[in-house]
Design a protein around this motif. Sequence first.
Motif, mmCIF file in Angstrom:
data_model
loop_
_atom_site.group_PDB
_atom_site.id
_atom_site.type_symbol
_atom_site.label_atom_id
_atom_site.label_comp_id
_atom_site.label_asym_id
_atom_site.label_seq_id
_atom_site.Cartn_x
_atom_site.Cartn_y
_atom_site.Cartn_z
ATOM 1 N N ASP A 375 36.764 -9.164 49.773
ATOM 2 C CA ASP A 375 35.575 -8.403 49.381
ATOM 3 C C ASP A 375 34.802 -8.050 50.643
ATOM 4 O O ASP A 375 34.199 -8.917 51.284
ATOM 5 C CB ASP A 375 34.730 -9.263 48.432
ATOM 6 C CG ASP A 375 33.512 -8.517 47.912
ATOM 7 O OD1 ASP A 375 33.263 -7.397 48.377
ATOM 8 O OD2 ASP A 375 32.816 -9.074 47.043
ATOM 9 N N SER A 377 32.298 -5.804 50.703
ATOM 10 C CA SER A 377 31.114 -5.073 50.266
ATOM 11 C C SER A 377 29.860 -5.679 50.865
ATOM 12 O O SER A 377 29.884 -6.719 51.533
ATOM 13 C CB SER A 377 31.026 -5.098 48.738
ATOM 14 O OG SER A 377 30.847 -6.428 48.281
ATOM 15 N N ARG A 412 35.869 -2.087 49.247
ATOM 16 C CA ARG A 412 34.457 -1.811 49.504
ATOM 17 C C ARG A 412 34.194 -0.372 49.103
ATOM 18 O O ARG A 412 35.126 0.417 48.930
ATOM 19 C CB ARG A 412 34.103 -1.992 50.988
ATOM 20 C CG ARG A 412 34.883 -1.073 51.911
ATOM 21 C CD ARG A 412 34.564 -1.311 53.372
ATOM 22 N NE ARG A 412 33.230 -0.882 53.723
ATOM 23 C CZ ARG A 412 32.922 0.361 54.105
ATOM 24 N NH1 ARG A 412 33.859 1.296 54.168
ATOM 25 N NH2 ARG A 412 31.688 0.676 54.408
ATOM 26 N N GLY A 438 32.908 -3.333 56.606
ATOM 27 C CA GLY A 438 32.005 -4.053 55.730
ATOM 28 C C GLY A 438 30.904 -3.152 55.230
ATOM 29 O O GLY A 438 30.599 -2.117 55.819
ATOM 30 N N THR A 442 31.041 -2.879 45.403
ATOM 31 C CA THR A 442 32.109 -3.854 45.180
ATOM 32 C C THR A 442 33.060 -3.329 44.104
ATOM 33 O O THR A 442 32.861 -3.597 42.915
ATOM 34 C CB THR A 442 31.528 -5.208 44.754
ATOM 35 O OG1 THR A 442 30.534 -5.623 45.683
ATOM 36 C CG2 THR A 442 32.638 -6.264 44.690
ATOM 37 N N THR A 471 35.966 -13.373 47.238
ATOM 38 C CA THR A 471 34.893 -12.520 46.743
ATOM 39 C C THR A 471 33.856 -13.373 46.026
ATOM 40 O O THR A 471 34.126 -14.522 45.658
ATOM 41 C CB THR A 471 35.455 -11.457 45.778
ATOM 42 O OG1 THR A 471 34.391 -10.660 45.274
ATOM 43 C CG2 THR A 471 36.199 -12.096 44.618
#
Length: 551
Positions: A375, A377, A412, A438, A442, A471
């Motif tokens: 993850d 995000s 992302r 980054g 999500t 995540t």
Amino acid sequence: MAQEASIVCALLALDCEGLKGAVLKGPGGPAQDAFIQAFRDTLRERTIFRLPPHAGIDRLAGSLDIAETLRTGMPCHDRGLLAEADGGVLLLTSAERLPAEKAALIAAQLDDGPSRFAVIVLDEGLDDEAAPAILRERIAFHINTGAFDAVAPADLHAARRLLPGVSVPGHIAEGLCQTALALGIASLRPAVMALRAARAAAAIDGRSVVDDDDARLAARLVLAPRARRFPVEEQEQDAPPSPPEAQSSEAEGEETAPTPGELSEMLLEAVKASLPEGLLAALEANLREVQAKSGAGAVSQKMGLARGRPAGTRHGVPRNGARLSLIDTLRAAAPWQPLRRRQSPARDGLLVERADFRVKRFKQKRQTTAIFAVDASGSAALHRMAEAKGAVELILADCYVRRDEAALIAFRGKTADLLLPPTRSLQRAKKSLADLPGGGGTPLCAGIEQAMLVAQNVRRGGGTPLVVFLTDGKANIARDGTADRALALRDAETAASVLKRAGVRALMIDLSDARGGPARRIADAMGASYLALPHADAARISHSVSAVMKA
């Protein structure tokens, strides 16, 4: 396109041994079934033998029948499927999974083996998966099954009587060869098969001489699917004047046959017209591809069927590379000797039958591929991303020692990207990890679906996938790209249930501070092991994943 498929079926039915067969490219379905049924109806006197990809070498090429040899005291052999298919048709299902050594055996029979048969290749490969090149080179027709719906069988009795007497003018033979060279076809086989296809087309039309239309049809059906490039149009140069004798010898108004060069240009135009839109641009890229080797070298990648550490014995016949356990076989036969001697008093020595055979069992570790779906995000804190990168790098080092592989997916924004395909290269991994982006939304559903695709590819290659999600589970981007938290969570749970039904092992590492939050719901939906590590460092994550991989 249905008419073109019918023509291919008729040509192949008329000259099976010369044209060798057809490759049906595309997903299995009514189109493939229609072609095979039409071919079966046209060639009622030929038997179709089905060869699944898992059939062993002994079943394909034949072997010594040990049980029958021991019973009769004389060598007895199984003929094998290639010998049984003599005069018939060999149907290869899921040919994209056919091992190289089996493809080489079939290709050798097609070239100059004692058995004569045609081959129908069902190629259902995706992306860069395809039937072995050594077979595709020797088979005349390559058909996309998505381009037709039905095929009508043909009546070829008159054409069969006419075919042996069909002749090919010299300018047509030379024109087809020039066309093959202009399309970047290096092998001579396609040009020869195009000539045979032109002869068959003339015979079907009731003619004993091949004309230009037959050559165009053969170029479109045989040469066009193999085109590696298309010749660039050159500026016209001043042609030298014709010799006076040639000009005076031509009668005014008399039609003359085109020269091989002129015929080659006509055939190239026919090929160009049959190519799908946008394909010519892709042909140039094909020149940079490394062509697969076709020949004896293809067998060099053969893998033994009895590798690994010993794991006892089992009842079975020593075929397809399985090793006979002599001691266990004799031990199984010993109690039956008095009874067998009374039943067969004329036989001497130890009496061994098929039921006594024991073959050795081996346990071979399957390569595991850890697929990390990270993850990336904005909801994942920057220090969490640093821990994830460190964990992946540690696990990759561990995988290199165990000869396992790892892949990296980052989701992302609105998409999920495969940053690192399955590899053991630490250098490639470090570069991909350094560029790991980054921020943003999500799209957890996209991450799960991308991981599913990679896992399926790993399984096709014979490996065992393990998907590791790092995540917090706070999905906020739905499958259609909209920002809807409730819909995004439902889409993620649906994708997770698909992963569970596929039987893919998964590990959910919850990086959030709330134990049992949305990440736990996703883990339950996909049947994954759940691990809450809100304060974990890279070493703890690496240790947890390695323990699951070794299990």
